[in-house]
Scaffold this motif. Structure first.
Motif, mmCIF file in Angstrom:
data_model
loop_
_atom_site.group_PDB
_atom_site.id
_atom_site.type_symbol
_atom_site.label_atom_id
_atom_site.label_comp_id
_atom_site.label_asym_id
_atom_site.label_seq_id
_atom_site.Cartn_x
_atom_site.Cartn_y
_atom_site.Cartn_z
ATOM 1 N N ALA A 1 -29.841 -30.490 -39.642
ATOM 2 C CA ALA A 1 -30.536 -31.158 -40.759
ATOM 3 C C ALA A 1 -29.682 -32.341 -41.225
ATOM 4 C CB ALA A 1 -30.835 -30.166 -41.867
ATOM 5 N N ASP A 2 -29.239 -32.318 -42.500
ATOM 6 C CA ASP A 2 -28.422 -33.434 -42.995
ATOM 7 C C ASP A 2 -26.936 -33.163 -42.827
ATOM 8 O OD1 ASP A 2 -28.187 -31.408 -44.848
ATOM 9 O OD2 ASP A 2 -28.196 -32.752 -46.584
ATOM 10 N N SER B 1 -26.680 -23.615 -46.354
ATOM 11 C CA SER B 1 -27.799 -23.661 -45.413
ATOM 12 C C SER B 1 -28.584 -22.364 -45.479
ATOM 13 C CB SER B 1 -27.282 -23.868 -43.983
ATOM 14 O OG SER B 1 -28.326 -23.711 -43.051
#
Length: 409
Positions: free
Chosen positions: A311-312, A329
């Motif tokens: 993801a980021d 997360s």
């Protein structure tokens, strides 16, 4: 086969057949009772010899001990199966064998050849899934174990064959091996008690693995988790499976059952998670350490699919499999730790820092460092009541310590 191993195999087969009789079953039951009661081996064997005879006492005690070890993995089946020490050590997990069998048989390809049947774990799973199975092994002990174990479980449609896997694969034609439309192969990856890292030294060797995958589309081969990705043939799906924080198997799926390029599979608390890719996804970007550190599951790392769940998040170093982001997360693939401090690696300063924070108990993790986690944890132990996770790694190439709060979901 030289004379001594051959004679040993003959004697082992004789003992297994004796244990499969009603008298043998009674001896096994008595041995299990003595074992469950905590009786030591010397006393138990003395009593067993007096009660069931010297011929059955030793084998019954040995199998009872193997069944006790197997129970956590094989469940109630363990009390009906026969094992030797070697075959139990090599036996796969039944739940994973069931999963392989279901996928291999999904398109109806049968009968199935179990090439190297050992104690029969895959043969049992395939037969329970409804397939006819040809179980192949040169080892007479493996053949007898497979025959006796499938009989003990009431399974039919199993033929046990003495044949050389190398020869059978070399003769494979029309998508069949040993007359079967599907196959499972688990090459022996140990010799003389040592792990064989070179696939060309497996038994059967890598050339037989690739030949099977090329000639029999409905095939699955169990391989070493550390197999070089460059070894995976074109059109073959490579899968890594983990549970409990460890890779438990790596698989190569033939072209007739492959559905993707790479797959990572996670089994946790009875739930299954998968990440797949049809092509190389590339690495995650690299960035500075932020508020949270994420430890990816090893199957995700080994499959090369880590960037698909990032993801980021960014890598702390291009060569290190730790991710970092601004928050925890929710992915089952990542274990998240809140980062409290980031320090250059210096043992004296690290000990002083932990004492100043009142931390006396630490769990040490490491990647990209030669330190021994257990040794460092002992050296960092102090009088404080707090706890922390100490991660020794590299950040942007520099030896670094991340002091983190204990594991978060």
């Amino acid at each position: 086969m030289d004379r001594e191993p051959e004679e040993q195999a003959v004697e082992t087969v004789r003992q297994l057949l004796a244990l499969a009789t009603p008298e043998g079953a009674a001896a096994l039951s008595r041995a299990a009772t003595l074992l469950a009661g905590g009786m030591d081996a010397v006393s138990a064997l003395t009593r067993l010899r007096a009660e069931v005879g010297t011929d059955l006492a030793g084998p019954a005690w040995g199998v009872a001990r193997q069944r006790e070890k197997a129970r956590s993995t094989f469940g109630p089946d363990a009390d009906r199966l026969l094992f030797t020490g070697d075959t139990l050590e090599q036996a796969g997990r039944p739940a994973l064998a069931d999963r392989r069998a279901a996928r291999l048989l999904a398109e109806g390809a049968e009968p199935v050849a179990d090439l190297g049947c050992a104690a029969g774990t895959d043969t049992i799973a395939l037969a329970r899934a409804g397939a006819r199975v040809v179980a192949v092994d040169r080892d007479p002990v493996a053949r007898e174990l497979t025959r006796l174990n499938t009989t003990a479980l009431g399974l039919t449609g199993v033929e046990v064959v003495d044949a050389d896997v190398v020869d059978l694969v070399a003769a494979a034609t029309d998508g069949k091996v040993a007359g079967c439309r599907a196959a499972v192969l688990d090459p022996a990856r140990r010799a003389g008690g040592r792990r064989q890292l070179d696939p060309d030294r497996w038994s059967p060797p890598w050339s037989t693995v690739t030949a099977l995958l090329d000639r029999v589309p409905a095939a699955v081969v169990k391989v070493a988790p550390g197999l070089d990705h460059d070894r995976v043939p074109d059109g073959i799906e490579a899968e890594w499976v983990s549970t409990g924080g460890s890779i438990v198997e790596a698989l190569l799926w033939g072209r007739g059952v492959s559905t993707t390029w790479r797959r990572a599979t996670l089994l946790r608390d009875g739930r299954l998670s998968e990440v797949t890719a049809d092509a190389e996804p590339g690495p995650a970007p690299v960035g500075p350490v932020r508020g949270w550190l994420h430890e990816p599951d090893p199957a995700l790392i080994r499959s090369g699919l880590m960037s698909l769940v990032a993801a980021d998040a960014t890598l702390v170093d291009p060569t290190i499999a730790y991710l970092t982001s601004d928050g925890p997360s929710g992915s089952p693939w990542l274990s998240s730790y809140r980062v409290a401090d980031v320090l250059p690696f210096n043992l004296k300063k690290l000990k002083a820092h932990l004492r100043a924070r009142g931390i006396g108990r630490v769990v040490v993790k490491k990647r990209g460092s030669p330190i021994e986690p257990e040794t460092l944890a002992r050296r960092l132990r102090g009088p404080g009541s707090g706890s922390a996770v100490v991660v020794v790694t590299r950040v942007a190439g520099a030896p670094t310590v991340l002091v983190c709060d204990p594991l978060s979901a």
